[in-house]
Enzyme design. Structure first.
Site: not given
Lengths: 591, 85
Positions: B14-16, B19
């Site tokens: 769940l990276h930028l 997210a």
């Protein structure tokens, strides 16, 4: 004495050259509101006004992000646009906003300080996370924080910046907003503490021809406004309080650079047609999309080598199909759909993929690199080929495979391509025509070229590696690099063998290595019968000029003579003497 | 309060970018959305909160909802977490 010698007595910082050019001027240190705003204690009565002021600035910042995204919409890819979405998400983040407001209330400090402290805490927190995808984005928090702080500055208090005289901008980093607010006419150059070759600042600087040097450690603290600086965007130097002597030297360097630019423009008017009407194909090698305008400027007939390693270098993980698709589509659809040769990842050797733990090899150049690596990780090859095929919107794609050793490899890749074609059709996509070719850079491929020709549409000769593998010389190793030369008789012989092997075969041969852009070696390639070349864009004008001064009908007459020569020096001397006039037509240009 | 477990399928966690997508989704939910991973609970409408958990691909996370149309929203979340990129 060269410049480096003179610089020994000067105060110099070596940084990263991110945009070429030379400039001398006064520094203008862009003080970020961040440094400008010390904590100011508020009286109890001021608190609610300060919170209102913060929310007002926050609204403006949100609007600004939406505006920027809309303005840039047409020019940016999805990925960049998503950065704006992330900024919007940060600006509406309940935790972030809540903490800022709490700080103002509880610590009774001004909004700017509270934002700075909050952003800093989060930045530290995120940069500690082991997932690179997250920790590398910690700076985005700063960008978002600055948007609000900028918003506060516009509400009054804080420094407005307007440039009266031309200056060299010095900053820790530059945001999109900073760049938009600058009067570019008055910017002589950029000195930046941190920002890579692909940062917004670097891209803007290159496209506007503004010299820039980055990674100048602590530049924004060490340099004061109105300090005199020399900026060398060719070598990556930033020189502080330069002596008169070095200023004189750089005045000459500046003139030389301007002269070179003018000369290039003038040479560029030449057509790649010899005096006796033989047309030579000239294409460009490019690495990043920002070079696309140069392809057009120098009238290249296509992109003969589009290196894709950039995609691997800039991300911690292997790029997804979608990311690759967007990138290839941008290149394939630029410049009126000129032909584009996409070369699959040439990783391994000296270039590594972070994500995949590659064993350190004793002989990396003889090891697990390029297509060998990708055939072992076939899913990665499939992703790349599929992305390229999908991006081939108008049938101008050529796929080029590096480091081919034998025919089995070619057959395997063709099977994969056939699979992918079927997948594309099953997905209801239109399959456009494309060409398939391999790099000729291993001697075994030269020896088998007559048989390989059956399977491919074209050969692209990578002279750098072909020389290295023919001579068994790593030119990066200074102890043996003297042996490395494109004019070695053995190199000439192997190129002649290639020419013989492809004679009367239905296969196109082009040269994309550095030999193509070195005038003397270029002439040798013409003698050997090569007629299509691809090179770094800025060398194109010189080669075009050289072509226009040559007669090519009988050039092959030199071939038996040069093949008799016994050393690279003899070959050089032969070419220099036999093509005196032609070479003198480009002698003003410094190589 | 209703809760359910999910597995993060996105290949990079769940990276930028995911997210950001996730927050877009949670912010339309009328009510409270909490995400729990390894006993740490964050406001799932906060992108910073989510990022600070450093959620990797394959991680198991618990979502707690209290609001309107919880079941329908769980279905949307199911779809979100199943995406691989």
């Amino acid at each position: 004495m060269n410049i480096d010698e003179h610089l020994k007595t000067e105060q110099v910082i070596k940084g990263l050259a991110i945009s070429p050019g030379i400039s001398t001027g006064r520094a203008y240190v862009l003080v970020k509101s961040e440094e400008n705003n010390f904590a100011r204690k508020l009286n109890y009565e001021e608190i609610s006004d300060e919170i209102d002021r913060f929310y007002h600035a926050l609204d403006n910042a949100k609007k600004k992000v939406v505006e920027m995204k809309e303005n840039l919409n047409e020019n940016l890819d999805m990925e960049t646009l998503q950065i704006f979405d992330a900024q919007s998400a940060l600006l509406t983040d309940p935790l972030f906003i809540g903490e800022i407001v709490d700080n103002i209330k509880l610590k009774k400090v001004n909004a700017e300080y509270s934002i700075k402290v909050t952003a800093n805490n989060w930045k530290i927190k995120l940069s500690k996370i082991r997932n690179l995808y997250i920790s590398e984005r910690a700076n985005d928090i700063y960008e978002a924080a600055h948007l609000i702080i900028d918003g506060l500055a516009e509400l009054g208090s804080g420094e407005e910046f307007c440039l009266l005289d031309p200056v060299i901008i010095v900053a820790e980093f530059l945001t999109l907003t900073d760049l938009a607010r600058l009067d570019k006419e008055k910017v002589l150059g950029f000195v930046i503490s941190r920002s890579g070759y692909t940062s917004h600042a670097a891209i803007v600087a290159r496209s506007l021809n503004i010299p820039a040097v980055s990674m100048v450690t602590d530049a924004h603290n060490r340099i004061k406004s109105s300090d005199l600086l020399i900026l060398d965007g060719l070598r990556g130097y930033c020189i502080f309080s330069p002596s008169n002597k070095i200023r004189k030297i750089y005045e000459e360097e500046y003139k030389l650079f301007q002269h070179r630019l003018k000369l290039l423009d003038k040479l560029n008017e030449c057509k790649p047609i010899s005096k006796d009407g033989v047309k030579i194909g000239i294409q460009a090698n490019i690495e990043i999309v920002e070079e696309l305008p140069l392809v057009k400027k120098y009238n290249a007939e296509g992109i003969g080598l589009f290196r894709t390693e950039f995609l691997v270098d800039t991300s911690a993980a292997f790029p997804t199909e979608k990311k690759q698709f967007n990138y290839y589509r941008k290149v394939l659809s630029a410049n009126e759909n000129l032909p584009v040769t996409v070369r699959t990842f040439d990783v391994g050797g000296d270039k590594m993929i972070n994500e995949i733990e590659l064993r350190k090899e004793d002989n990396p150049f003889l090891g697990w690199r390029a297509i060998r690596f990708q055939l072992a990780n076939e899913s990665l090859l499939r992703i790349q080929l599929k992305a390229a095929l999908k991006a081939n919107c108008s049938g101008n794609l050529s796929i080029l495979i590096p480091m081919i050793t034998n025919i089995d490899e070619i057959k395997r890749i063709k099977e994969i391509l056939k699979d992918l074609e079927k997948e594309l059709i099953d997905e209801g996509l239109e399959l456009k025509k494309y060409r398939f070719g391999i790099m000729i850079e291993i001697p075994s491929a030269v020896l088998l070229a007559d048989k390989m020709a059956k399977y491919v549409d074209f050969f692209s000769v990578g002279t750098n590696d072909l020389i290295q593998y023919t001579l068994a010389v790593d030119r990066g190793n200074e102890k043996v690099s003297y042996l490395y030369s494109g004019l070695e008789p053995s190199v000439l012989k192997i190129l002649k063998l290639l020419a013989d092997n492809v004679e009367n075969k239905d296969v196109e041969v082009s040269v994309c290595g550095e030999m193509a852009s070195n005038p003397i070696e270029f002439i040798v390639l013409l003698i050997l019968g090569m007629r299509i070349f691809s090179m770094v864009p800025w060398k194109i004008p010189v080669i075009k000029k050289l072509i226009s001064s040559m007669e090519l009908k009988n050039i092959a007459d030199h071939l038996p003579l040069i093949l008799e020569l016994e050393s690279s020096l003899d070959v050089r001397e032969y070419i220099v003497n036999s093509f005196k006039d032609e070479l003198s037509s480009i002698k003003d240009f410094v190589f | 309060m209703n809760e359910r477990m999910f597995t993060v399928m996105n290949q990079h966690g769940l990276h930028l970018r995911p997210a950001t997508e996730f927050v877009k989704l949670t912010s339309v939910f009328k009510g409270e959305v909490l995400l729990v991973k390894d006993d740490i609970e964050v406001n799932a409408k906060s992108i910073l909160g989510l990022l600070s958990l450093g959620i990797e691909s394959g991680a198991r996370v618990k979502i707690r909802l209290s609001g309107i149309d919880e079941e329908k929203f769980f279905e949307q979340l199911e779809e979100f977490f199943a995406k691989e990129e």
